[in-house]
Design a protein around this motif. Structure first.
Motif, PDB file in Angstrom:
ATOM      1  N   ALA A  81      38.735  33.342  39.700  1.00 24.84           N
ATOM      2  CA  ALA A  81      38.938  34.172  38.507  1.00 24.84           C
ATOM      3  C   ALA A  81      39.459  35.559  38.866  1.00 24.84           C
ATOM      4  O   ALA A  81      39.180  36.087  39.947  1.00 24.84           O
ATOM      5  CB  ALA A  81      37.637  34.292  37.734  1.00 24.84           C
ATOM      6  N   TRP A  82      40.195  36.124  37.924  1.00 27.11           N
ATOM      7  CA  TRP A  82      40.580  37.529  37.963  1.00 27.11           C
ATOM      8  C   TRP A  82      39.752  38.276  36.928  1.00 27.11           C
ATOM      9  O   TRP A  82      39.317  37.691  35.934  1.00 27.11           O
ATOM     10  CB  TRP A  82      42.070  37.698  37.654  1.00 27.11           C
TER      11      TRP A  82
ATOM     12  N   SER B   1      34.092  51.840  42.619  1.00 24.41           N
ATOM     13  CA  SER B   1      33.355  51.397  43.803  1.00 24.41           C
ATOM     14  C   SER B   1      33.708  49.978  44.244  1.00 24.41           C
ATOM     15  O   SER B   1      33.476  49.607  45.391  1.00 24.41           O
ATOM     16  CB  SER B   1      31.845  51.494  43.546  1.00 24.41           C
ATOM     17  N   LEU B   2      34.268  49.181  43.339  1.00 24.42           N
ATOM     18  CA  LEU B   2      34.642  47.807  43.683  1.00 24.42           C
ATOM     19  C   LEU B   2      36.149  47.713  43.850  1.00 24.42           C
ATOM     20  O   LEU B   2      36.914  48.121  42.969  1.00 24.42           O
ATOM     21  CB  LEU B   2      34.176  46.843  42.588  1.00 24.42           C
ATOM     22  N   GLN B   3      36.572  47.182  44.974  1.00 23.92           N
ATOM     23  CA  GLN B   3      37.994  46.982  45.251  1.00 23.92           C
ATOM     24  C   GLN B   3      38.212  45.524  45.651  1.00 23.92           C
ATOM     25  O   GLN B   3      37.509  45.009  46.512  1.00 23.92           O
ATOM     26  CB  GLN B   3      38.467  47.909  46.388  1.00 23.92           C
ATOM     27  N   HIS B   4      39.174  44.859  45.019  1.00 20.53           N
ATOM     28  CA  HIS B   4      39.466  43.467  45.350  1.00 20.53           C
ATOM     29  C   HIS B   4      40.843  43.129  44.788  1.00 20.53           C
ATOM     30  O   HIS B   4      41.220  43.638  43.729  1.00 20.53           O
ATOM     31  CB  HIS B   4      38.399  42.542  44.761  1.00 20.53           C
TER      32      HIS B   4
ATOM     33  N   CYS C 129      28.124  40.625  40.026  1.00 19.89           N
ATOM     34  CA  CYS C 129      28.492  39.208  39.885  1.00 19.89           C
ATOM     35  C   CYS C 129      29.893  38.898  40.402  1.00 19.89           C
ATOM     36  O   CYS C 129      30.231  37.728  40.642  1.00 19.89           O
ATOM     37  CB  CYS C 129      28.464  38.807  38.406  1.00 19.89           C
ATOM     38  N   ALA C 130      30.716  39.917  40.538  1.00 11.40           N
ATOM     39  CA  ALA C 130      32.157  39.721  40.661  1.00 11.40           C
ATOM     40  C   ALA C 130      32.563  38.838  41.844  1.00 11.40           C
ATOM     41  O   ALA C 130      33.468  37.999  41.719  1.00 11.40           O
ATOM     42  CB  ALA C 130      32.850  41.078  40.755  1.00 11.40           C
ATOM     43  N   THR C 131      31.919  38.994  42.995  1.00 12.09           N
ATOM     44  CA  THR C 131      32.336  38.245  44.183  1.00 12.09           C
ATOM     45  C   THR C 131      32.304  36.740  43.944  1.00 12.09           C
ATOM     46  O   THR C 131      33.235  36.010  44.326  1.00 12.09           O
ATOM     47  CB  THR C 131      31.441  38.606  45.387  1.00 12.09           C
TER      48      THR C 131
END
Length: 357
Positions: free
Chosen positions: A216-217, A231-234, A207-209
């Motif tokens: 949002a952070w 695995s998720l970098q942003h 959902c994060a994207t």
């Protein structure tokens, strides 16, 4: 008359949900001489020894049905009762306090066989099997949720709520948050209790994207059991296994996504944090759903069962809430109305009344 301090044995083992309330209680009894009862290789071996003497026994729960393993477990239970009796007699303890779980069994049996009073704290809305069985043996059963009393008709119950760590009660604690989050951005905090939650972690990453695109952070406490944790970098995403300053983080959060263990819910309530609750589907007797319903019944949170929750539904619900600051504010206020901030003091007063009378 002598000024010998009253000696109390605290039997609390396993997860943060069992240990943190007991530590919070102990801090309210500075005039007592406190020792701890735990088992090997559990969280208490990390948290307790720097503050209290830790006595370790070997005991386990009846988890596998009847059979040879049950006989072995029964043998260990009898042995552990004898161990606890020896500790209580040698230490001249005046009382036992326990937060339930399988360590409570030998503690209650040993104490009552010696005429020593026992106070049990049950944090869940649906009391565990140990509490339901041993509750009537105890001098008092303190409840984390008022609704739990109906499951304990033969026990002497008193509603105290569940104590939180002292940091949660410090005014201005949010100023101590040491994560690089801009002031005016919406913040989503994701956590699964002291052991993390891989099921929630996977949903959130899907959902994060969309949440990032909405500004949002996310601070995501993954626990140490998730092979895909990095695995998720942003730029708007902070992933940590654990974070010590939960009080500051939850005060800053606009929304939490969480399991519904009793300890986590108490922390959300004290901080007034609106939440989406996803009960742990394998919790004993589904007790996390019972906990969550206490919050959903007063509109302090939303609840979704993990088996029925898709990434699409979670993504949409979070975006809807982020666009509804008034609803988030109302949820937070209703969560705070559930909280009893002086729970540790109330519990300590109960312990004193039972042991010193």
């Amino acid at each position: 008359m002598t000024n010998t301090p009253i000696r109390l044995l605290i039997a609390a083992s396993g997860t943060g949900g069992h240990l943190f309330p007991a530590i919070a209680l102990a801090q309210q009894l500075p005039d007592y001489q406190i020792e701890w009862l735990g088992v090997p290789n559990r969280l208490e071996t990390q948290l307790v020894p720097q503050q209290y003497k830790l006595n370790v026994i070997s005991v386990e729960g009846f988890q596998k049905g009847l059979g040879i393993s049950s006989l072995l477990t029964l043998g260990k239970l009898i042995g552990s009762v004898l161990q606890v009796r020896k500790i209580l007699k040698q230490g001249k303890f005046k009382g036992v306090f326990t937060t339930g779980g399988y360590i409570a069994g030998p503690s209650v049996i040993a104490a009552r066989s010696l005429g020593i009073p026992v106070i049990l704290h049950e944090s869940n809305a649906l009391p565990g099997k140990v509490t339901r069985f041993f509750g009537p043996w105890c001098s008092a059963v303190a409840l984390g949720f008022e609704v739990a009393a109906k499951y304990l008709p033969r026990a002497k119950t008193i509603y105290t709520s569940t104590p939180v760590r002292s940091q949660f009660l410090e005014p201005g604690i949010e100023a101590t948050l040491d994560l690089p989050i801009p002031e005016n951005v919406p913040l989503i905090v994701v956590f699964g209790g002291s052991q993390g939650a891989v099921g929630i972690n996977k949903l959130v990453r899907q959902c994060a994207t969309a949440w990032f695109d909405a500004g949002a952070w996310i601070v995501h406490l993954t626990g140490d059991n998730d092979p895909e944790a990095v695995s998720l970098q942003h730029p708007q995403y902070i992933s940590l296994q654990f974070y010590n300053n939960m009080a500051a983080l939850l005060r800053r959060a606009n929304l939490a996504i969480s399991r519904s263990g009793a300890g986590s819910l108490t922390e959300l309530a004290v901080c007034g944090t609106p939440a989406i609750l996803i009960p742990y589907p394998f919790a004993a007797e589904d007790h996390q759903t019972y906990n969550a319903k206490v919050f959903t019944s007063v509109d302090a949170a939303l609840m979704f069962q993990q088996s029925e929750l898709t990434a699409e539904v979670l993504q949409t619900e979070v975006l809807r809430l982020l666009k509804s600051p008034q609803q988030l504010k109302a949820m937070g206020e209703k969560a705070k109305a559930i909280a009893i901030p002086d729970s540790a003091e109330k519990l300590a007063q109960l312990v004193r009344e039972v042991i010193e009378r």
